[in-house]
Design a protein around this motif. Sequence first.
Motif, short mmCIF file in Angstrom:
data_model
loop_
_atom_site.label_atom_id
_atom_site.label_comp_id
_atom_site.label_asym_id
_atom_site.label_seq_id
_atom_site.Cartn_x
_atom_site.Cartn_y
_atom_site.Cartn_z
N PRO A 17 0.84 -1.21 0.00
CA PRO A 17 0.00 0.00 0.00
C PRO A 17 0.87 1.26 0.00
O PRO A 17 1.99 1.26 0.51
CB PRO A 17 -0.79 -0.13 1.31
CG PRO A 17 -0.80 -1.60 1.60
CD PRO A 17 0.53 -2.11 1.14
N LEU A 18 0.35 2.34 -0.57
CA LEU A 18 1.12 3.58 -0.70
C LEU A 18 1.56 4.16 0.64
O LEU A 18 2.60 4.80 0.73
CB LEU A 18 0.29 4.63 -1.45
CG LEU A 18 0.13 4.40 -2.95
CD1 LEU A 18 -0.79 5.46 -3.54
CD2 LEU A 18 1.49 4.44 -3.65
N GLU A 19 0.78 3.95 1.70
CA GLU A 19 1.13 4.55 2.99
C GLU A 19 2.22 3.78 3.73
O GLU A 19 2.77 4.29 4.72
CB GLU A 19 -0.12 4.65 3.87
CG GLU A 19 -0.69 3.31 4.35
CD GLU A 19 -1.67 2.69 3.36
OE1 GLU A 19 -2.36 1.74 3.75
OE2 GLU A 19 -1.73 3.18 2.21
N ILE A 20 2.58 2.60 3.27
CA ILE A 20 3.56 1.77 3.96
C ILE A 20 4.98 2.16 3.53
O ILE A 20 5.29 2.23 2.34
CB ILE A 20 3.33 0.27 3.68
CG1 ILE A 20 1.94 -0.15 4.17
CG2 ILE A 20 4.41 -0.58 4.34
CD1 ILE A 20 1.71 0.10 5.65
N THR A 21 5.84 2.41 4.53
CA THR A 21 7.24 2.77 4.24
C THR A 21 8.22 1.73 4.77
O THR A 21 9.41 1.79 4.46
CB THR A 21 7.59 4.13 4.87
OG1 THR A 21 7.37 4.06 6.29
CG2 THR A 21 6.75 5.24 4.27
N ARG A 22 7.72 0.80 5.56
CA ARG A 22 8.60 -0.24 6.10
C ARG A 22 7.81 -1.50 6.40
O ARG A 22 6.69 -1.42 6.94
CB ARG A 22 9.30 0.26 7.37
CG ARG A 22 10.10 -0.80 8.11
CD ARG A 22 10.94 -0.18 9.20
NE ARG A 22 11.50 -1.19 10.09
CZ ARG A 22 12.51 -1.00 10.92
NH1 ARG A 22 13.09 0.19 10.97
NH2 ARG A 22 12.96 -1.96 11.70
N ILE A 23 8.40 -2.63 6.04
CA ILE A 23 7.80 -3.93 6.36
C ILE A 23 8.82 -4.73 7.13
O ILE A 23 9.89 -5.07 6.61
CB ILE A 23 7.38 -4.70 5.09
CG1 ILE A 23 6.42 -3.87 4.25
CG2 ILE A 23 6.75 -6.04 5.47
CD1 ILE A 23 6.04 -4.53 2.93
N THR A 24 8.52 -5.03 8.41
CA THR A 24 9.42 -5.79 9.27
C THR A 24 9.07 -7.27 9.18
O THR A 24 7.91 -7.65 9.38
CB THR A 24 9.31 -5.32 10.73
OG1 THR A 24 9.62 -3.92 10.80
CG2 THR A 24 10.25 -6.10 11.63
N ASP A 25 10.06 -8.07 8.86
CA ASP A 25 9.82 -9.50 8.70
C ASP A 25 9.47 -10.14 10.05
O ASP A 25 10.10 -9.84 11.07
CB ASP A 25 11.06 -10.17 8.13
CG ASP A 25 10.82 -11.62 7.78
OD1 ASP A 25 10.03 -11.88 6.86
OD2 ASP A 25 11.46 -12.50 8.41
N THR A 26 8.48 -11.01 10.05
CA THR A 26 8.01 -11.64 11.29
C THR A 26 8.77 -12.91 11.62
O THR A 26 8.62 -13.44 12.73
CB THR A 26 6.51 -11.97 11.18
OG1 THR A 26 6.29 -12.76 10.00
CG2 THR A 26 5.68 -10.70 11.10
#
Length: 300
Positions: A17-26
């Motif tokens: 999504p456009l608002e996401i700037t970081r995805i932390t791996d689980t």
Amino acid sequence: MASIKAKLTESVLKNIPLEITRITDTELSGFYLNVGKPKKDGKRSLVYYLYYRLGGRGSKERRLALGRAPALSVVKARELAKQYIGDVSRGIDVFLEQKERTKAQKQEAEAPTVQELATEFLERYIKVNRKDPLEGERMFEKDVLPVIGGVKLKDITRRDILSRVLDPITDRGAGTQANKTLSILKQMFDFAVERDLMQGNPISTAKKKNVGGIEKPRTRALEFKELIQVFERLPKLGVSTQVIYALKFIALTGCRPIEVTGAQWQEFDFDKMIWTIPAERVKQNKGGERIHKVSITQKF
């Protein structure tokens, strides 16, 4: 702008999504994806990172860039992150290691080559200090640059110069030319040392007698009949009229090629039948003021 936690997969990367700037791996602690703002073409930069502390809580934080997607796949990025986590567990600061490695790679890419040194040497030394810089340029173009021009100065060795440049010149029967090339290469590498491009001259102790051999002065002189034969042969060689006249001029006066080919009309006094060669074209020590007067005749 926000961050989310999710297992990083290729499908997740395709639907951010456009608002996401970081995805932390689980699944892997410290492994995450940094997502940039959309560019004009709509694409966003995707960079994998590994966050860690060397020494536990309270120690300095590190963020190590692993690579960009899609050039680096999620699977490969995860494997790389696991490898670095193992290194960190053994007390290795992988961030500093990568920084040093990048610095070394940059220095390697920017390290000057023999070609670059030769270009600067010819421009700043040969053209300034030699009356006939073309001879030096020809040496480099024919025998030096084609074989070692691409070699980095930090990698050049004495053996490279002797076996790849000088020995082939000697092997073709041009010992004197090999010695001349040795002399100019010594000057060039001394120039490099003065310019702080090298720590030392690799051929500073090389001797002419071990390269082109000891040069012996020639005593052979053409007899008058032989000179006539040479003059008769010249028009059949396919060279220009100017070259023929220059060769005759050299043979009859005993003057050097640079003195003859650089001659100007104002140097000739046809009343006194004297040709005055100015000091700048006369062979002598740099800064010498000796001119050379040559007698000429009507049949010259």
